[in-house]
Scaffold this active site. Structure first.
Site, PDB file in Angstrom:
ATOM      1  N   GLU A  92      54.412 -60.186 -72.944  1.00 43.38           N
ATOM      2  CA  GLU A  92      55.161 -59.631 -71.820  1.00 43.38           C
ATOM      3  C   GLU A  92      56.593 -60.152 -71.792  1.00 43.38           C
ATOM      4  O   GLU A  92      56.870 -61.259 -72.257  1.00 43.38           O
ATOM      5  CB  GLU A  92      54.468 -59.990 -70.501  1.00 43.38           C
ATOM      6  CG  GLU A  92      53.127 -59.283 -70.358  1.00 43.38           C
ATOM      7  CD  GLU A  92      52.437 -59.542 -69.032  1.00 43.38           C
ATOM      8  OE1 GLU A  92      51.905 -58.573 -68.481  1.00 43.38           O
ATOM      9  OE2 GLU A  92      52.405 -60.681 -68.559  1.00 43.38           O
ATOM     10  N   CYS A 105      63.899 -62.192 -69.520  1.00 44.25           N
ATOM     11  CA  CYS A 105      63.025 -63.347 -69.727  1.00 44.25           C
ATOM     12  C   CYS A 105      62.074 -62.975 -70.865  1.00 44.25           C
ATOM     13  O   CYS A 105      61.295 -62.031 -70.749  1.00 44.25           O
ATOM     14  CB  CYS A 105      62.289 -63.608 -68.406  1.00 44.25           C
ATOM     15  SG  CYS A 105      61.115 -64.939 -68.500  1.00 44.25           S
ATOM     16  N   CYS A 112      50.110 -69.459 -75.378  1.00 41.18           N
ATOM     17  CA  CYS A 112      50.755 -70.775 -75.478  1.00 41.18           C
ATOM     18  C   CYS A 112      49.675 -71.812 -75.738  1.00 41.18           C
ATOM     19  O   CYS A 112      48.624 -71.788 -75.097  1.00 41.18           O
ATOM     20  CB  CYS A 112      51.500 -71.101 -74.180  1.00 41.18           C
ATOM     21  SG  CYS A 112      52.328 -72.719 -74.263  1.00 41.18           S
ATOM     22  N   CYS A 116      49.214 -75.973 -69.720  1.00 44.25           N
ATOM     23  CA  CYS A 116      49.550 -76.582 -68.421  1.00 44.25           C
ATOM     24  C   CYS A 116      48.628 -75.961 -67.362  1.00 44.25           C
ATOM     25  O   CYS A 116      48.411 -74.746 -67.379  1.00 44.25           O
ATOM     26  CB  CYS A 116      51.003 -76.289 -68.069  1.00 44.25           C
ATOM     27  SG  CYS A 116      52.147 -76.863 -69.320  1.00 44.25           S
ATOM     28  N   CYS A 119      49.661 -72.788 -65.154  1.00 47.21           N
ATOM     29  CA  CYS A 119      50.302 -71.649 -65.829  1.00 47.21           C
ATOM     30  C   CYS A 119      49.267 -70.693 -66.417  1.00 47.21           C
ATOM     31  O   CYS A 119      48.407 -71.102 -67.197  1.00 47.21           O
ATOM     32  CB  CYS A 119      51.226 -72.182 -66.930  1.00 47.21           C
ATOM     33  SG  CYS A 119      51.981 -70.881 -67.914  1.00 47.21           S
ATOM     34  N   CYS A 334      57.320 -66.609 -62.583  1.00 47.51           N
ATOM     35  CA  CYS A 334      57.130 -67.730 -63.500  1.00 47.51           C
ATOM     36  C   CYS A 334      55.658 -68.103 -63.572  1.00 47.51           C
ATOM     37  O   CYS A 334      55.011 -68.268 -62.537  1.00 47.51           O
ATOM     38  CB  CYS A 334      57.857 -68.972 -63.008  1.00 47.51           C
ATOM     39  SG  CYS A 334      59.608 -68.784 -62.850  1.00 47.51           S
TER      40      CYS A 334
END
Ligand code: SAH
Ligand code: SF4
Length: 341
Positions: A92, A105, A112, A116, A119, A334
């Site tokens: 995305e 962005c 990933c 974390c 996230c 975010c």
């Protein structure tokens, strides 16, 4: 058909290819103008090239771009794009609009590996690094759809850019190059969770882009829990590398801090932040925490707690900005980007 792909070629790669084809060097510049400035991806539309060269290009150099699967538009002007890559990975990108100024962005990885806990990207696992062409493709297609130029690019989409340095740095060189996209260094930002060797490399990078660090906790005990990468690169090591970065580049560093209710939002932490970042002249972006499906127990800080935290930062003379959320109605804020791997 060969397996050369246009967006994978640096300007120098184009020069080498054209020397090999006995074409003049400026022809390579013209092609890069078509692709990066005019967002023209069909060789047959490159009207200042000879018919023969256009045919040779279309027979020998692929033009692979991400395929748009879905676009969502938020009430606040934010747009989110879901792309499919050659191997089926889905990533995305987000286009943010701040009073007419546009920021792209961009994702640097499919998923990933760093997990974390706050996230959604990390919660969905990791597939692979993106290539330079896949990184550039997101930006160029968004810019083409936008019509006008996009003013800024931030590596704050899916993935950790400093775990994919070669492709990320190469894409930045092309964005910045006068013969390609000609986007100013000050308009390019890398955000990192704190990959120390990558920060060292960034200090030596020839293009003075901006650096943003996802902090989210001011001591190792809490940061280890929130961001497992902290067990590899402790706060001490991270801050040491940032001091070296600042000494070498003179750049000011931005820190991202998402306020999570009763997790990292006690005003005491503001004092820890001030001590930790002493001498670095930090600029702190306080981000409203965005809810994610994988950890429903994590909540956005209550307004009174946000107020207390801000007051403490003020007293400590730390510069900060309380960010407004953007695009949360379409899960484009975010930490909410998940794609689907
Ligand atoms: N991997 C890099 C780049 C991704 S940027 C990094 O972590 O910096 C994504 C930004 O959103 C980071 O600052 C990240 O810490 C922040 N973020 C992640 N999850 C979030 C959430 N649920 N709410 C608010 N911010 C979040
Ligand atoms: Fe990865 Fe950054 Fe999300 Fe952490 S915050 S899981 S490093 S994308």
């Amino acid at each position: 058909m060969s397996d050369i792909d246009a967006l994978e070629l640096t300007l120098n790669d184009w020069y080498i290819l054209f020397a090999d084809w006995k074409e003049q060097k400026f022809r390579a510049n013209q092609i890069c103008q078509w692709i990066y400035a005019k967002k023209t991806f069909n060789y047959h539309d490159m009207s200042n090239l000879s018919k023969d060269l256009r045919t040779r290009l279309s027979e020998n150099v692929l033009m692979t771009l991400p395929i748009l699967i879905r676009q969502q538009n938020s009430k606040d002007g934010t747009k989110k794009f879901l792309w499919q890559l050659n191997d089926g990975s889905r990533i995305e990108s987000v286009l943010l609009n701040h009073g007419g100024h546009k920021t792209a962005c961009i994702s640097s990885q499919a998923g990933c590996p760093l997990g974390c806990i706050f996230c959604e990207t990390g919660a969905n696992g990791y597939r692979r690094n993106l290539t330079r062409g896949e990184i550039l493709g997101q930006f160029l297609l968004m810019e083409k759809m936008n019509g006008d130029d996009i003013n800024n690019i931030v590596f704050m989409g899916m993935g950790e850019p400093l775990l994919n340095e070669d492709a990320v740095f190469s894409s930045i060189r092309s964005l910045n190059d006068k013969n390609m996209r000609n986007l100013g260094a000050r308009h390019i930002t890398i955000s990192t969770s704190g990959i120390v060797p990558g920060i060292e490399d960034l200090a030596d990078f020839e293009i003075p882009i901006r650096l943003s660090v996802s902090l989210h906790a001011s001591n190792d005990e809490l940061r280890n829990k929130l961001m497992p990468i902290n067990r590899t690169y402790s706060l001490q090591r991270l801050i040491d590398s940032l001091r070296r970065y600042r000494d070498r580049t003179g750049e000011r560093i931005t820190f991202e801090y998402a306020l999570i209710d009763r997790v990292n939002d006690s005003a005491e932490y503001a004092y820890e932040i001030a001590a930790l970042l002493d001498g670095l002249e930090p600029y702190i972006n306080l981000i409203p925490f965005n809810a994610i499906p994988s950890h429903p127990e994590l909540k956005r800080s209550e307004p009174s707690r946000v107020k207390d935290f801000c007051r403490a930062l003020d007293e400590l003379k730390i510069q900060f900005e309380l960010r407004k959320e953007k695009g949360s109605d379409i899960s484009a804020a975010c930490g909410q980007l998940a794609g689907s791997l």
